[in-house]
Motif scaffolding. Sequence first.
Motif, mmCIF file in Angstrom:
data_model
loop_
_atom_site.group_PDB
_atom_site.id
_atom_site.type_symbol
_atom_site.label_atom_id
_atom_site.label_comp_id
_atom_site.label_asym_id
_atom_site.label_seq_id
_atom_site.Cartn_x
_atom_site.Cartn_y
_atom_site.Cartn_z
ATOM 1 N N MET A 5 0.843 -1.181 0.000
ATOM 2 C CA MET A 5 0.000 0.000 0.000
ATOM 3 C C MET A 5 0.883 1.237 0.000
ATOM 4 O O MET A 5 1.723 1.385 0.860
ATOM 5 N N ALA A 6 0.647 2.105 -0.954
ATOM 6 C CA ALA A 6 1.461 3.317 -1.045
ATOM 7 C C ALA A 6 0.650 4.451 -1.632
ATOM 8 O O ALA A 6 -0.258 4.238 -2.424
ATOM 9 N N SER A 7 1.031 5.636 -1.223
ATOM 10 C CA SER A 7 0.388 6.824 -1.742
ATOM 11 C C SER A 7 1.402 7.958 -1.676
ATOM 12 O O SER A 7 2.048 8.155 -0.652
ATOM 13 N N SER A 8 1.587 8.669 -2.774
ATOM 14 C CA SER A 8 2.491 9.809 -2.798
ATOM 15 C C SER A 8 2.109 10.710 -3.961
ATOM 16 O O SER A 8 1.399 10.296 -4.874
ATOM 17 N N SER A 9 2.582 11.942 -3.921
ATOM 18 C CA SER A 9 2.286 12.870 -5.014
ATOM 19 C C SER A 9 3.372 13.932 -5.094
ATOM 20 O O SER A 9 4.135 14.131 -4.155
ATOM 21 N N PHE A 10 3.422 14.598 -6.239
ATOM 22 C CA PHE A 10 4.315 15.732 -6.395
ATOM 23 C C PHE A 10 3.754 16.677 -7.441
ATOM 24 O O PHE A 10 2.990 16.280 -8.312
ATOM 25 N N GLN A 11 4.152 17.950 -7.329
ATOM 26 C CA GLN A 11 3.731 18.956 -8.301
ATOM 27 C C GLN A 11 4.680 18.907 -9.487
ATOM 28 O O GLN A 11 5.903 18.880 -9.331
ATOM 29 N N VAL A 12 4.108 18.924 -10.686
ATOM 30 C CA VAL A 12 4.895 18.937 -11.911
ATOM 31 C C VAL A 12 5.432 20.347 -12.115
ATOM 32 O O VAL A 12 4.674 21.313 -12.122
ATOM 33 N N THR A 13 6.762 20.463 -12.257
ATOM 34 C CA THR A 13 7.380 21.771 -12.473
ATOM 35 C C THR A 13 7.828 21.952 -13.918
ATOM 36 O O THR A 13 7.817 23.072 -14.429
ATOM 37 N N THR A 14 8.249 20.869 -14.569
ATOM 38 C CA THR A 14 8.629 20.913 -15.986
ATOM 39 C C THR A 14 8.242 19.586 -16.628
ATOM 40 O O THR A 14 8.006 18.589 -15.934
ATOM 41 N N TYR A 15 8.182 19.591 -17.945
ATOM 42 C CA TYR A 15 7.893 18.354 -18.667
ATOM 43 C C TYR A 15 8.578 18.370 -20.018
ATOM 44 O O TYR A 15 8.975 19.422 -20.515
ATOM 45 N N ASN A 16 8.746 17.195 -20.589
ATOM 46 C CA ASN A 16 9.182 17.073 -21.973
ATOM 47 C C ASN A 16 8.523 15.841 -22.554
ATOM 48 O O ASN A 16 8.081 14.955 -21.825
ATOM 49 N N TYR A 17 8.395 15.835 -23.849
ATOM 50 C CA TYR A 17 7.890 14.642 -24.520
ATOM 51 C C TYR A 17 8.568 14.508 -25.859
ATOM 52 O O TYR A 17 9.120 15.458 -26.391
ATOM 53 N N TYR A 18 8.567 13.289 -26.339
ATOM 54 C CA TYR A 18 9.254 13.010 -27.587
ATOM 55 C C TYR A 18 8.607 11.834 -28.278
ATOM 56 O O TYR A 18 7.966 10.995 -27.646
ATOM 57 N N SER A 19 8.767 11.811 -29.584
ATOM 58 C CA SER A 19 8.265 10.710 -30.396
ATOM 59 C C SER A 19 9.466 10.006 -31.022
ATOM 60 O O SER A 19 10.337 10.646 -31.611
ATOM 61 N N TRP A 20 9.481 8.703 -30.887
ATOM 62 C CA TRP A 20 10.577 7.889 -31.391
ATOM 63 C C TRP A 20 10.409 7.628 -32.889
ATOM 64 O O TRP A 20 9.304 7.451 -33.368
ATOM 65 N N SER A 21 11.489 7.560 -33.586
ATOM 66 C CA SER A 21 11.494 7.185 -34.993
ATOM 67 C C SER A 21 11.592 5.666 -35.107
ATOM 68 O O SER A 21 12.253 5.019 -34.289
ATOM 69 N N SER A 22 10.918 5.118 -36.086
ATOM 70 C CA SER A 22 11.071 3.705 -36.454
ATOM 71 C C SER A 22 10.699 2.727 -35.353
ATOM 72 O O SER A 22 11.293 1.657 -35.238
ATOM 73 N N ARG A 23 9.736 3.065 -34.517
ATOM 74 C CA ARG A 23 9.256 2.127 -33.499
ATOM 75 C C ARG A 23 7.822 1.734 -33.818
ATOM 76 O O ARG A 23 7.026 2.557 -34.247
ATOM 77 N N ASN A 24 7.506 0.494 -33.539
ATOM 78 C CA ASN A 24 6.147 0.014 -33.754
ATOM 79 C C ASN A 24 5.281 0.169 -32.509
ATOM 80 O O ASN A 24 4.058 0.226 -32.603
ATOM 81 N N THR A 25 5.896 0.193 -31.339
ATOM 82 C CA THR A 25 5.142 0.345 -30.095
ATOM 83 C C THR A 25 5.824 1.393 -29.221
ATOM 84 O O THR A 25 6.989 1.719 -29.421
ATOM 85 N N THR A 26 5.088 1.896 -28.233
ATOM 86 C CA THR A 26 5.576 2.942 -27.332
ATOM 87 C C THR A 26 6.329 3.998 -28.125
ATOM 88 O O THR A 26 7.514 4.240 -27.931
ATOM 89 N N ARG A 27 5.608 4.611 -29.027
ATOM 90 C CA ARG A 27 6.224 5.571 -29.942
ATOM 91 C C ARG A 27 6.403 6.955 -29.341
ATOM 92 O O ARG A 27 7.186 7.744 -29.826
ATOM 93 N N THR A 28 5.646 7.274 -28.288
ATOM 94 C CA THR A 28 5.749 8.588 -27.662
ATOM 95 C C THR A 28 5.879 8.423 -26.157
ATOM 96 O O THR A 28 5.204 7.589 -25.562
ATOM 97 N N ASN A 29 6.741 9.225 -25.564
ATOM 98 C CA ASN A 29 6.919 9.244 -24.116
ATOM 99 C C ASN A 29 6.776 10.670 -23.614
ATOM 100 O O ASN A 29 7.169 11.613 -24.286
ATOM 101 N N LEU A 30 6.243 10.802 -22.406
ATOM 102 C CA LEU A 30 6.062 12.078 -21.739
ATOM 103 C C LEU A 30 6.719 11.942 -20.379
ATOM 104 O O LEU A 30 6.461 10.969 -19.661
ATOM 105 N N ASN A 31 7.575 12.893 -20.020
ATOM 106 C CA ASN A 31 8.255 12.869 -18.725
ATOM 107 C C ASN A 31 7.836 14.085 -17.923
ATOM 108 O O ASN A 31 8.024 15.218 -18.367
ATOM 109 N N LEU A 32 7.266 13.846 -16.750
ATOM 110 C CA LEU A 32 6.810 14.906 -15.858
ATOM 111 C C LEU A 32 7.787 14.993 -14.703
ATOM 112 O O LEU A 32 8.012 14.011 -13.997
ATOM 113 N N LYS A 33 8.375 16.182 -14.501
ATOM 114 C CA LYS A 33 9.422 16.330 -13.500
ATOM 115 C C LYS A 33 8.975 17.249 -12.375
ATOM 116 O O LYS A 33 8.281 18.236 -12.603
#
Length: 108
Positions: free
Chosen positions: A1-29
């Motif tokens: 059992m766990a619970s935690s949270s944080f406020q997002v201060t910055t983010y980035n996202y990117y789309s991978w070339s030549s991938r069939n799956t998980t083509r986009t990732n979003l990182n919340l910092k």
Amino acid sequence: MASSSFQVTTYNYYSWSSRNTTRTNLNLKGSGGKVCFVNFKEDSVTDLPPATNSGNYYWFYYRESQMEHLIDMLRNEGPVYVHFNDNSGFNNSRIATTDEPVGEGEIS
């Protein structure tokens, strides 16, 4: 059992070339080195993996069709939080805003 949270201060996202799956990732910092890695799945039928947390690192999974909505939230709302919650075995993790007044408009 766990619970935690944080406020997002910055983010980035990117789309991978030549991938069939998980083509986009979003990182919340957040402060203190906290990062939520958001993976988007194209498959709209298979159940998504549950959100997980290991110290400062979080892994969330969404449908690829939800990406535009999340990017819009990050661009136009504030503050935005990552909430990890798997208490009682029920995963209730989410990316969310706080209560906002009706008619307040978007942030500038």
